[in-house]
Design a protein around this motif. Structure first.
Motif, PDB file in Angstrom:
ATOM      1  N   ARG A 234       7.107   3.461   0.478  1.00 37.44           N
ATOM      2  CA  ARG A 234       5.668   3.278   0.619  1.00 37.44           C
ATOM      3  C   ARG A 234       4.930   4.607   0.717  1.00 37.44           C
ATOM      4  NH1 ARG A 234       6.308  -0.018  -1.682  1.00 37.44           N
ATOM      5  NH2 ARG A 234       4.119   0.262  -2.173  1.00 37.44           N
ATOM      6  N   LEU A 235       5.653   5.723   0.635  1.00 35.86           N
ATOM      7  CA  LEU A 235       5.020   7.035   0.712  1.00 35.86           C
ATOM      8  C   LEU A 235       4.537   7.512  -0.647  1.00 35.86           C
ATOM      9  CD1 LEU A 235       7.524   8.904   3.066  1.00 35.86           C
ATOM     10  CD2 LEU A 235       5.150   8.312   3.614  1.00 35.86           C
ATOM     11  N   ASN A 236       3.383   8.167  -0.653  1.00 36.01           N
ATOM     12  CA  ASN A 236       2.956   8.886  -1.839  1.00 36.01           C
ATOM     13  C   ASN A 236       3.895  10.062  -2.073  1.00 36.01           C
ATOM     14  OD1 ASN A 236       0.595   7.338  -2.424  1.00 36.01           O
ATOM     15  ND2 ASN A 236      -0.494   8.386  -0.774  1.00 36.01           N
ATOM     16  N   GLU A 237       3.905  10.604  -3.292  1.00 36.79           N
ATOM     17  CA  GLU A 237       4.733  11.771  -3.567  1.00 36.79           C
ATOM     18  C   GLU A 237       4.355  12.899  -2.612  1.00 36.79           C
ATOM     19  OE1 GLU A 237       5.761  14.873  -7.195  1.00 36.79           O
ATOM     20  OE2 GLU A 237       4.961  12.893  -7.654  1.00 36.79           O
TER      21      GLU A 237
ATOM     22  N   LEU B 153       0.834  -1.202   0.000  1.00 38.50           N
ATOM     23  CA  LEU B 153       0.000   0.000   0.000  1.00 38.50           C
ATOM     24  C   LEU B 153       0.869   1.251   0.000  1.00 38.50           C
ATOM     25  CD1 LEU B 153      -2.668  -1.108   2.646  1.00 38.50           C
ATOM     26  CD2 LEU B 153      -2.793  -1.317   0.150  1.00 38.50           C
ATOM     27  N   LYS B 154       0.243   2.381  -0.330  1.00 39.51           N
ATOM     28  CA  LYS B 154       0.922   3.671  -0.290  1.00 39.51           C
ATOM     29  C   LYS B 154       0.222   4.560   0.735  1.00 39.51           C
ATOM     30  CE  LYS B 154       4.004   3.725  -3.833  1.00 39.51           C
ATOM     31  NZ  LYS B 154       5.361   4.301  -3.813  1.00 39.51           N
ATOM     32  N   TYR B 155       1.011   5.424   1.383  1.00 39.47           N
ATOM     33  CA  TYR B 155       0.485   6.232   2.479  1.00 39.47           C
ATOM     34  C   TYR B 155       0.907   7.693   2.322  1.00 39.47           C
ATOM     35  CZ  TYR B 155       0.413   1.475   4.289  1.00 39.47           C
ATOM     36  OH  TYR B 155       0.231   0.114   4.430  1.00 39.47           O
ATOM     37  N   ASP B 156       0.076   8.587   2.865  1.00 45.78           N
ATOM     38  CA  ASP B 156       0.438  10.003   2.899  1.00 45.78           C
ATOM     39  C   ASP B 156       1.422  10.283   4.029  1.00 45.78           C
ATOM     40  OD1 ASP B 156      -1.388  10.840   0.785  1.00 45.78           O
ATOM     41  OD2 ASP B 156      -2.995  10.419   2.227  1.00 45.78           O
ATOM     42  N   TYR B 157       1.234   9.583   5.129  1.00 42.47           N
ATOM     43  CA  TYR B 157       2.126   9.721   6.274  1.00 42.47           C
ATOM     44  C   TYR B 157       2.401   8.335   6.860  1.00 42.47           C
ATOM     45  CZ  TYR B 157       0.752  14.652   6.258  1.00 42.47           C
ATOM     46  OH  TYR B 157       0.526  15.953   5.890  1.00 42.47           O
ATOM     47  N   ILE B 158       3.635   8.125   7.249  1.00 43.41           N
ATOM     48  CA  ILE B 158       3.986   6.965   8.056  1.00 43.41           C
ATOM     49  C   ILE B 158       4.569   7.512   9.348  1.00 43.41           C
ATOM     50  CG2 ILE B 158       5.387   4.890   8.260  1.00 43.41           C
ATOM     51  CD1 ILE B 158       5.351   4.659   5.230  1.00 43.41           C
ATOM     52  N   ILE B 159       4.001   7.103  10.468  1.00 36.73           N
ATOM     53  CA  ILE B 159       4.413   7.651  11.746  1.00 36.73           C
ATOM     54  C   ILE B 159       4.868   6.536  12.685  1.00 36.73           C
ATOM     55  CG2 ILE B 159       2.851   9.602  11.487  1.00 36.73           C
ATOM     56  CD1 ILE B 159       0.963   8.309  13.486  1.00 36.73           C
ATOM     57  N   GLY B 160       5.725   6.896  13.608  1.00 32.99           N
ATOM     58  CA  GLY B 160       6.171   5.970  14.646  1.00 32.99           C
ATOM     59  C   GLY B 160       6.485   6.772  15.892  1.00 32.99           C
ATOM     60  N   THR B 161       5.797   6.510  16.999  1.00 31.56           N
ATOM     61  CA  THR B 161       6.036   7.255  18.221  1.00 31.56           C
ATOM     62  C   THR B 161       6.454   6.300  19.333  1.00 31.56           C
ATOM     63  OG1 THR B 161       3.659   7.187  18.738  1.00 31.56           O
ATOM     64  CG2 THR B 161       4.486   9.152  17.643  1.00 31.56           C
ATOM     65  N   TYR B 162       7.657   6.513  19.820  1.00 30.90           N
ATOM     66  CA  TYR B 162       8.207   5.744  20.936  1.00 30.90           C
ATOM     67  C   TYR B 162       8.127   4.234  20.688  1.00 30.90           C
ATOM     68  CZ  TYR B 162       8.197  10.232  23.247  1.00 30.90           C
ATOM     69  OH  TYR B 162       8.436  11.559  23.557  1.00 30.90           O
ATOM     70  N   SER B 163       8.457   3.840  19.483  1.00 29.90           N
ATOM     71  CA  SER B 163       8.433   2.418  19.130  1.00 29.90           C
ATOM     72  C   SER B 163       9.685   1.998  18.367  1.00 29.90           C
ATOM     73  CB  SER B 163       7.199   2.099  18.278  1.00 29.90           C
ATOM     74  OG  SER B 163       7.173   2.899  17.102  1.00 29.90           O
ATOM     75  N   LEU B 164      10.197   2.876  17.532  1.00 28.78           N
ATOM     76  CA  LEU B 164      11.271   2.490  16.630  1.00 28.78           C
ATOM     77  C   LEU B 164      12.639   2.434  17.303  1.00 28.78           C
ATOM     78  CD1 LEU B 164       9.937   4.470  13.581  1.00 28.78           C
ATOM     79  CD2 LEU B 164       9.976   1.985  13.840  1.00 28.78           C
ATOM     80  N   HIS B 165      12.709   2.830  18.562  1.00 27.04           N
ATOM     81  CA  HIS B 165      13.981   2.694  19.300  1.00 27.04           C
ATOM     82  C   HIS B 165      14.269   1.236  19.658  1.00 27.04           C
ATOM     83  CE1 HIS B 165      11.047   3.814  22.679  1.00 27.04           C
ATOM     84  NE2 HIS B 165      11.295   2.523  22.847  1.00 27.04           N
ATOM     85  N   HIS B 166      13.367   0.342  19.312  1.00 31.30           N
ATOM     86  CA  HIS B 166      13.631  -1.085  19.513  1.00 31.30           C
ATOM     87  C   HIS B 166      14.485  -1.672  18.382  1.00 31.30           C
ATOM     88  CE1 HIS B 166      11.061  -1.391  22.998  1.00 31.30           C
ATOM     89  NE2 HIS B 166      10.116  -0.765  22.350  1.00 31.30           N
ATOM     90  N   LEU B 167      14.704  -0.892  17.335  1.00 29.82           N
ATOM     91  CA  LEU B 167      15.529  -1.334  16.216  1.00 29.82           C
ATOM     92  C   LEU B 167      16.972  -0.883  16.403  1.00 29.82           C
ATOM     93  CD1 LEU B 167      13.163  -0.399  13.244  1.00 29.82           C
ATOM     94  CD2 LEU B 167      13.310  -2.587  14.443  1.00 29.82           C
ATOM     95  N   THR B 168      17.919  -1.672  15.910  1.00 33.93           N
ATOM     96  CA  THR B 168      19.305  -1.233  15.895  1.00 33.93           C
ATOM     97  C   THR B 168      19.454  -0.093  14.899  1.00 33.93           C
ATOM     98  OG1 THR B 168      20.004  -2.719  14.123  1.00 33.93           O
ATOM     99  CG2 THR B 168      20.035  -3.606  16.375  1.00 33.93           C
ATOM    100  N   ASP B 169      20.576   0.607  14.966  1.00 35.76           N
ATOM    101  CA  ASP B 169      20.795   1.707  14.015  1.00 35.76           C
ATOM    102  C   ASP B 169      20.772   1.199  12.577  1.00 35.76           C
ATOM    103  OD1 ASP B 169      20.984   3.595  16.027  1.00 35.76           O
ATOM    104  OD2 ASP B 169      23.165   3.411  16.201  1.00 35.76           O
ATOM    105  N   GLU B 170      21.355   0.038  12.349  1.00 37.43           N
ATOM    106  CA  GLU B 170      21.367  -0.530  11.000  1.00 37.43           C
ATOM    107  C   GLU B 170      19.948  -0.903  10.552  1.00 37.43           C
ATOM    108  OE1 GLU B 170      23.264  -1.503  13.507  1.00 37.43           O
ATOM    109  OE2 GLU B 170      25.256  -0.831  12.871  1.00 37.43           O
ATOM    110  N   GLN B 171      19.174  -1.478  11.452  1.00 31.18           N
ATOM    111  CA  GLN B 171      17.795  -1.832  11.124  1.00 31.18           C
ATOM    112  C   GLN B 171      16.958  -0.592  10.846  1.00 31.18           C
ATOM    113  OE1 GLN B 171      16.945  -4.135  14.683  1.00 31.18           O
ATOM    114  NE2 GLN B 171      16.864  -6.036  13.512  1.00 31.18           N
ATOM    115  N   LYS B 172      17.191   0.474  11.611  1.00 29.26           N
ATOM    116  CA  LYS B 172      16.446   1.719  11.391  1.00 29.26           C
ATOM    117  C   LYS B 172      16.635   2.205   9.958  1.00 29.26           C
ATOM    118  CE  LYS B 172      16.598   3.695  16.087  1.00 29.26           C
ATOM    119  NZ  LYS B 172      17.566   2.870  16.807  1.00 29.26           N
ATOM    120  N   ILE B 173      17.880   2.278   9.518  1.00 32.71           N
ATOM    121  CA  ILE B 173      18.165   2.810   8.187  1.00 32.71           C
ATOM    122  C   ILE B 173      17.522   1.953   7.104  1.00 32.71           C
ATOM    123  CG2 ILE B 173      20.006   3.212   6.504  1.00 32.71           C
ATOM    124  CD1 ILE B 173      21.755   4.091   8.896  1.00 32.71           C
ATOM    125  N   SER B 174      17.667   0.653   7.206  1.00 34.25           N
ATOM    126  CA  SER B 174      17.062  -0.247   6.222  1.00 34.25           C
ATOM    127  C   SER B 174      15.546  -0.135   6.227  1.00 34.25           C
ATOM    128  CB  SER B 174      17.495  -1.681   6.522  1.00 34.25           C
ATOM    129  OG  SER B 174      16.869  -2.582   5.641  1.00 34.25           O
TER     130      SER B 174
END
Length: 221
Positions: free
Chosen positions: A139-142, A110-131
């Motif tokens: 997945r974002l619309n223009e 799917l495509k989205y206008d906004y993708i948000i993450g609040t106080y959740s993505l700190h569970h990923l390593t720095d390498e995982q975050k970038i990927s």
């Protein structure tokens, strides 16, 4: 792999615990309301926005977007969190899945206008975050935006200062954002601090290139 068991057990008291930390201006949730408020205002700038929330928890922010006619999608790894959020948003499209492994199949095409993450993505390593962020911007619309509200710092020195002050309260299992380092992969990423240990990160997609063109209003600062 993220551990959903702990979050299942914490789910019913999650909002109260976050609120207490915010009111006391203490790590890790100092500035929490301001972080969510900025993201809410940004999403509300587009009528009937299609929004994907990564790690939506009990739906504190997502419910407000849902109530204001956003088309809400979400992925969380806690079944109990999903149950609590679904009670507030009956028609939202909410799925269980470990986002350290990417999006579930129901969301990935799917495509989205906004993708948000609040106080959740700190569970990923720095390498995982970038990927993961690179896959999300695909997945974002223009003109779409990736908006991240979390424990975050402009520099590694600021993070270390907060770690020292937090002492035994510091969570060594969480990997927080350092914008100077994130910009190595996303040069256009912008950061809007909301407390000494939190802020909003914005990455904007234009013509399939991730840049930031956001000029903060005074009320956002």
């Amino acid at each position: 792999m993220l551990d959903n068991k702990g979050f299942d057990l914490w789910a019913d008291g999650y909002d109260a615990a976050v609120g207490l930390s915010d009111e006391e201006n203490s790590y890790p949730f100092a500035g929490y309301k301001d972080v969510l408020g900025m993201i809410f205002r940004e999403v509300m700038a587009k009528k009937n926005a299609k929004v994907l929330d990564i790690g939506f928890g009990t739906g504190t922010l997502t419910t407000k977007l849902y109530e204001n006619e956003c088309d809400v999608y979400g992925q969380d790894f806690s079944q109990r969190m999903i149950e609590l959020a679904q009670q507030k948003m009956e028609k939202a499209h909410l799925y269980q899945g470990d986002f350290s492994k990417g999006l579930v199949k129901e969301l990935v095409d799917l495509k989205y206008d906004y993708i948000i993450g609040t106080y959740s993505l700190h569970h990923l390593t720095d390498e995982q975050k970038i990927s993961f962020f690179k896959s999300l911007t695909d997945r974002l619309n223009e003109g779409g935006k990736l908006l991240i509200g979390d424990v975050a710092f402009e520099t590694r020195a600021e993070l270390e200062k907060c770690r020292e002050e937090a002492a035994d309260d510091w969570d060594e299992d969480e990997i927080y954002f350092v914008l100077d380092e994130l910009r190595e992969a996303f040069p256009g990423a912008e950061f809007y601090p909301k407390s000494y240990c939190s802020g909003v990160i914005e990455i904007k997609k234009v013509n399939d290139i991730c840049v930031s063109l956001y000029i903060p209003k005074l009320e956002d600062l």
